[in-house]
Design a protein around this motif. Structure first.
Motif, PDB file in Angstrom:
ATOM      1  N   ALA A  16       4.870  23.630   4.701  1.00  0.00           N
ATOM      2  CA  ALA A  16       6.078  23.285   5.607  1.00  0.00           C
ATOM      3  C   ALA A  16       6.508  24.338   6.563  1.00  0.00           C
ATOM      4  CB  ALA A  16       7.360  22.639   4.620  1.00  0.00           C
ATOM      5  N   LYS A  17       6.371  25.516   5.718  1.00  0.00           N
ATOM      6  CA  LYS A  17       6.822  26.740   6.824  1.00  0.00           C
ATOM      7  C   LYS A  17       5.552  26.889   7.777  1.00  0.00           C
ATOM      8  CE  LYS A  17       7.751  31.607   6.772  1.00  0.00           C
ATOM      9  NZ  LYS A  17       7.842  32.765   5.917  1.00  0.00           N
ATOM     10  N   GLU A  18       4.407  26.692   7.497  1.00  0.00           N
ATOM     11  CA  GLU A  18       3.186  26.910   8.457  1.00  0.00           C
ATOM     12  C   GLU A  18       3.456  25.888   9.660  1.00  0.00           C
ATOM     13  OE1 GLU A  18      -0.172  27.017   6.120  1.00  0.00           O
ATOM     14  OE2 GLU A  18       0.099  29.055   5.584  1.00  0.00           O
ATOM     15  N   ALA A  19       3.554  24.683   9.280  1.00  0.00           N
ATOM     16  CA  ALA A  19       3.743  23.431  10.040  1.00  0.00           C
ATOM     17  C   ALA A  19       5.129  23.621  11.229  1.00  0.00           C
ATOM     18  CB  ALA A  19       3.973  21.957   9.183  1.00  0.00           C
ATOM     19  N   GLU A  20       6.175  24.308  10.420  1.00  0.00           N
ATOM     20  CA  GLU A  20       7.362  24.654  11.188  1.00  0.00           C
ATOM     21  C   GLU A  20       7.179  25.506  12.248  1.00  0.00           C
ATOM     22  OE1 GLU A  20      10.925  24.045  12.723  1.00  0.00           O
ATOM     23  OE2 GLU A  20      10.041  22.436  11.257  1.00  0.00           O
ATOM     24  N   GLU A  21       6.206  26.656  11.662  1.00  0.00           N
ATOM     25  CA  GLU A  21       5.941  27.473  12.760  1.00  0.00           C
ATOM     26  C   GLU A  21       5.018  27.205  13.923  1.00  0.00           C
ATOM     27  OE1 GLU A  21       4.419  30.651  10.367  1.00  0.00           O
ATOM     28  OE2 GLU A  21       6.436  31.365   9.791  1.00  0.00           O
ATOM     29  N   GLY A  22       4.260  26.324  13.401  1.00  0.00           N
ATOM     30  CA  GLY A  22       3.313  25.771  14.572  1.00  0.00           C
ATOM     31  C   GLY A  22       3.846  24.396  15.374  1.00  0.00           C
ATOM     32  N   ARG A  23       4.924  24.222  15.008  1.00  0.00           N
ATOM     33  CA  ARG A  23       5.512  23.024  15.658  1.00  0.00           C
ATOM     34  C   ARG A  23       6.414  23.332  17.050  1.00  0.00           C
ATOM     35  NH1 ARG A  23      10.907  21.366  14.555  1.00  0.00           N
ATOM     36  NH2 ARG A  23      11.591  19.334  15.242  1.00  0.00           N
ATOM     37  N   TRP A  24       5.653  22.832  17.952  1.00  0.00           N
ATOM     38  CA  TRP A  24       6.279  23.119  19.192  1.00  0.00           C
ATOM     39  C   TRP A  24       7.649  22.492  19.698  1.00  0.00           C
ATOM     40  CZ3 TRP A  24       4.701  27.260  21.980  1.00  0.00           C
ATOM     41  CH2 TRP A  24       3.586  27.970  21.577  1.00  0.00           C
ATOM     42  N   THR A  25       8.580  22.988  19.437  1.00  0.00           N
ATOM     43  CA  THR A  25       9.933  22.326  19.729  1.00  0.00           C
ATOM     44  C   THR A  25       9.929  22.637  21.161  1.00  0.00           C
ATOM     45  OG1 THR A  25      11.174  24.421  19.078  1.00  0.00           O
ATOM     46  CG2 THR A  25      10.767  22.818  17.392  1.00  0.00           C
ATOM     47  N   ILE A  26      11.035  22.058  22.125  1.00  0.00           N
ATOM     48  CA  ILE A  26      11.398  22.284  23.259  1.00  0.00           C
ATOM     49  C   ILE A  26      11.917  23.703  23.449  1.00  0.00           C
ATOM     50  CG2 ILE A  26      13.053  21.582  25.118  1.00  0.00           C
ATOM     51  CD1 ILE A  26      11.162  19.593  24.425  1.00  0.00           C
ATOM     52  N   ALA A  27      12.755  24.632  22.565  1.00  0.00           N
ATOM     53  CA  ALA A  27      12.977  25.839  22.638  1.00  0.00           C
ATOM     54  C   ALA A  27      11.718  26.718  22.628  1.00  0.00           C
ATOM     55  CB  ALA A  27      13.995  25.978  21.457  1.00  0.00           C
ATOM     56  N   LYS A  28      10.951  26.308  21.513  1.00  0.00           N
ATOM     57  CA  LYS A  28       9.651  27.325  21.442  1.00  0.00           C
ATOM     58  C   LYS A  28       8.776  27.004  22.779  1.00  0.00           C
ATOM     59  CE  LYS A  28       6.011  28.181  18.385  1.00  0.00           C
ATOM     60  NZ  LYS A  28       5.349  27.933  17.054  1.00  0.00           N
ATOM     61  N   LEU A  29       8.828  25.734  23.502  1.00  0.00           N
ATOM     62  CA  LEU A  29       7.819  25.621  24.648  1.00  0.00           C
ATOM     63  C   LEU A  29       8.761  26.331  25.749  1.00  0.00           C
ATOM     64  CD1 LEU A  29       7.265  21.616  24.289  1.00  0.00           C
ATOM     65  CD2 LEU A  29       5.635  23.590  24.166  1.00  0.00           C
ATOM     66  N   TRP A  30      10.010  26.352  25.891  1.00  0.00           N
ATOM     67  CA  TRP A  30      10.773  26.992  26.905  1.00  0.00           C
ATOM     68  C   TRP A  30      10.385  28.564  26.885  1.00  0.00           C
ATOM     69  CZ3 TRP A  30      12.461  27.169  31.308  1.00  0.00           C
ATOM     70  CH2 TRP A  30      13.491  28.190  31.753  1.00  0.00           C
ATOM     71  N   GLU A  31      10.336  29.155  25.564  1.00  0.00           N
ATOM     72  CA  GLU A  31      10.029  30.662  25.643  1.00  0.00           C
ATOM     73  C   GLU A  31       8.507  30.881  26.234  1.00  0.00           C
ATOM     74  OE1 GLU A  31      11.854  33.022  25.107  1.00  0.00           O
ATOM     75  OE2 GLU A  31      13.692  31.592  24.764  1.00  0.00           O
ATOM     76  N   ALA A  32       7.616  30.044  25.724  1.00  0.00           N
ATOM     77  CA  ALA A  32       6.244  30.129  26.142  1.00  0.00           C
ATOM     78  C   ALA A  32       6.071  29.629  27.748  1.00  0.00           C
ATOM     79  CB  ALA A  32       5.373  28.767  25.410  1.00  0.00           C
ATOM     80  N   TYR A  33       6.920  28.728  28.078  1.00  0.00           N
ATOM     81  CA  TYR A  33       6.906  28.761  29.497  1.00  0.00           C
ATOM     82  C   TYR A  33       7.223  29.914  30.384  1.00  0.00           C
ATOM     83  CZ  TYR A  33       8.095  26.327  34.143  1.00  0.00           C
ATOM     84  OH  TYR A  33       8.330  25.916  35.313  1.00  0.00           O
ATOM     85  N   LYS A  34       8.435  30.287  30.051  1.00  0.00           N
ATOM     86  CA  LYS A  34       8.815  31.799  30.684  1.00  0.00           C
ATOM     87  C   LYS A  34       7.728  32.957  30.512  1.00  0.00           C
ATOM     88  CE  LYS A  34      12.681  31.891  28.392  1.00  0.00           C
ATOM     89  NZ  LYS A  34      13.972  32.566  27.794  1.00  0.00           N
ATOM     90  N   ALA A  35       7.270  32.844  29.581  1.00  0.00           N
ATOM     91  CA  ALA A  35       6.238  33.974  29.133  1.00  0.00           C
ATOM     92  C   ALA A  35       5.053  33.656  29.927  1.00  0.00           C
ATOM     93  CB  ALA A  35       5.824  34.184  27.506  1.00  0.00           C
ATOM     94  N   GLY A  36       4.655  32.522  30.089  1.00  0.00           N
ATOM     95  CA  GLY A  36       3.414  32.145  30.990  1.00  0.00           C
ATOM     96  C   GLY A  36       3.651  31.968  32.364  1.00  0.00           C
ATOM     97  N   LYS A  37       4.861  32.271  32.956  1.00  0.00           N
ATOM     98  CA  LYS A  37       5.178  32.291  34.275  1.00  0.00           C
ATOM     99  C   LYS A  37       6.109  33.475  34.622  1.00  0.00           C
ATOM    100  CE  LYS A  37       4.807  27.287  34.895  1.00  0.00           C
ATOM    101  NZ  LYS A  37       3.849  27.247  35.962  1.00  0.00           N
ATOM    102  N   PRO A  38       5.620  34.600  34.547  1.00  0.00           N
ATOM    103  CA  PRO A  38       6.642  35.974  35.058  1.00  0.00           C
ATOM    104  C   PRO A  38       7.053  36.136  36.322  1.00  0.00           C
ATOM    105  CG  PRO A  38       4.195  36.562  34.815  1.00  0.00           C
ATOM    106  CD  PRO A  38       4.285  35.137  34.146  1.00  0.00           C
ATOM    107  N   GLY A  39       8.316  36.469  36.584  1.00  0.00           N
ATOM    108  CA  GLY A  39       8.822  36.387  37.885  1.00  0.00           C
ATOM    109  C   GLY A  39       9.011  35.171  38.352  1.00  0.00           C
ATOM    110  N   LEU A  40       9.282  34.236  37.434  1.00  0.00           N
ATOM    111  CA  LEU A  40       9.654  32.690  37.864  1.00  0.00           C
ATOM    112  C   LEU A  40      10.896  32.874  39.064  1.00  0.00           C
ATOM    113  CD1 LEU A  40       8.617  29.797  37.347  1.00  0.00           C
ATOM    114  CD2 LEU A  40      10.432  29.555  35.610  1.00  0.00           C
TER     115      LEU A  40
END
Length: 391
Positions: A84-108
């Motif tokens: 369950a923990k691994e699934a939660e860590e691998g679960r892409w919530t909107i908050a987690k996607l937002w952090e990934a989005y910002k990291a993938g677009k520096p200087g946004l």
């Protein structure tokens, strides 16, 4: 450490060892169960006498449930929690996607504004949800809620941010989408400020009388070049090519480097400024200026303009409106001058261009009507019959 003695109970498969209570230090029974399941022997802890309120009878019931498959073994429970923990860590919530989005677009661009929109509006409703867990009704509820207290344009920007985050996750194959399209509300007609000639004259007079070294020149440059406030505040002297009459706008809002022509009136404004910093409109200690609103608003108020008139961005609209209504600048050229990414943004001025073209077209009718009027006013010529020899 000596092996603890196993003490049998009256219940099959249940025994205990003597230990010490953590809270009191007194002797405490620690119950264990053992049983066979799936061809293998399982032995595991059932609980402590005081800490878990465990008894031999309760331990026996636990043993029976696990033999019958109605409860997981300790190991099975640990594996389930781990999964369950691994699934939660691998679960892409909107908050987690937002952090990934910002990291993938520096200087946004606009990241501060987007961060505030996410924190205030998106996070509370969708932060802990994966895109596939969001239903259309969730988005509708947020839309209705925000429209009660915010302008349609603000609501549109919030939902556009949500849609952008979801699209990022789907494009990167991080998660499935919600199964529906996040529709954006129609914003009210885009605001386009304009000034009557007497209002513009009053504003220029207020600019001349103001003593701030940069507020007035900034307003003049906005009026004569159509530049955005952010572009002017970031403007460096190295960006201005006086020789060839060009202003460079690196990393413009359109997402690319832009160039706009340096008009004669804009040149006069820039040449009147001191060059004691790398920035054309420097702030404290010669660094980039970040605030000017108070001072340009003071000039606006002195000129008697409405407080709804945006002192700098409004002058960008005045610049565009003047060009469009002149009838001498086409929409494509106006788009390039304003560095709009798409022609849709420039279309707000199209009616002014159309009005100018109609006035130009009316000139032809006026000329023709004038000719007819002249003909009607002219005295009729007397027709003299020609003699036979003249025919």
């Amino acid at each position: 450490m000596a092996k603890q003695e196993r003490i049998k109970t009256d219940y099959p498969g249940v025994y205990y060892v003597m230990g010490t209570a953590v809270a009191t230090g007194k002797p405490e029974r620690i119950f264990y169960i053992f049983y066979r399941k799936g061809g293998r022997q399982i032995e595991e802890k059932a609980g402590r006498q005081f800490q878990d309120n465990m008894t031999a009878a309760k331990a026996s019931r636990i043993r029976a449930e696990r033999i019958e498959g109605n409860a997981l073994s300790n190991q099975g429970r640990r594996e389930e929690q781990k999964a369950a923990k691994e699934a939660e860590e691998g679960r892409w919530t909107i908050a987690k996607l937002w952090e990934a989005y910002k990291a993938g677009k520096p200087g946004l661009k606009g990241i501060v504004t987007d961060e505030n929109r996410f924190k205030n509006f998106v996070q509370p409703s969708f932060g802990d949800k994966a895109p596939a867990e969001i239903i259309a009704l969730d988005v509708d509820r947020l839309r209705v809620k925000l429209l009660k207290t915010h302008k349609p344009g603000t609501v549109k920007n919030v939902l556009e941010l949500l849609r952008r985050i979801i699209n990022y996750g789907c494009k990167k194959n991080l998660c499935p989408g919600p199964g529906f399209v996040v529709e954006l509300p129609r914003a009210q007609s885009l605001k386009t400020e304009d000034l009557a000639p007497e209002e513009l004259a009053g504003l220029l007079k207020a600019i001349d009388e103001d003593d701030h070294p940069f507020a007035g020149p900034l307003m003049r440059l906005a009026l004569f070049s159509g530049m955005r406030k952010s572009e002017m505040l970031k403007l460096r002297w190295e960006h201005i090519d006086f020789r060839n009459g060009v202003i460079d706008l690196p990393d413009a809002k359109s997402g690319q480097d832009e160039k706009i022509p340096l008009s004669d009136t804009a040149r006069e404004v820039l040449e009147s400024l001191p060059r004691n910093s790398d920035f054309v409109f420097p702030g404290r200690a010669g660094g980039q200026r970040v605030y000017i609103q108070r001072y340009v608003n003071r000039i606006r108020d002195t000129a008697g303009l409405p407080k709804t008139f945006r002192a700098l961005h409004g002058l960008r609209h005045v610049y565009a409106s003047m060009l469009a209504s002149s009838g001498r600048v086409d929409m494509y050229t106006l788009q390039k001058l304003l560095t709009h990414k798409s022609p849709q943004m420039t279309q707000r001025y199209a009616h002014l261009r159309d009005d100018a073209m109609k006035r130009a077209a009316d000139v032809a009718g006026e000329i023709v009507n004038g000719l007819f009027a002249e003909i009607e006013k002219a005295p009729a010529r007397k027709v003299v019959p020609m003699a036979k020899g003249q025919r």
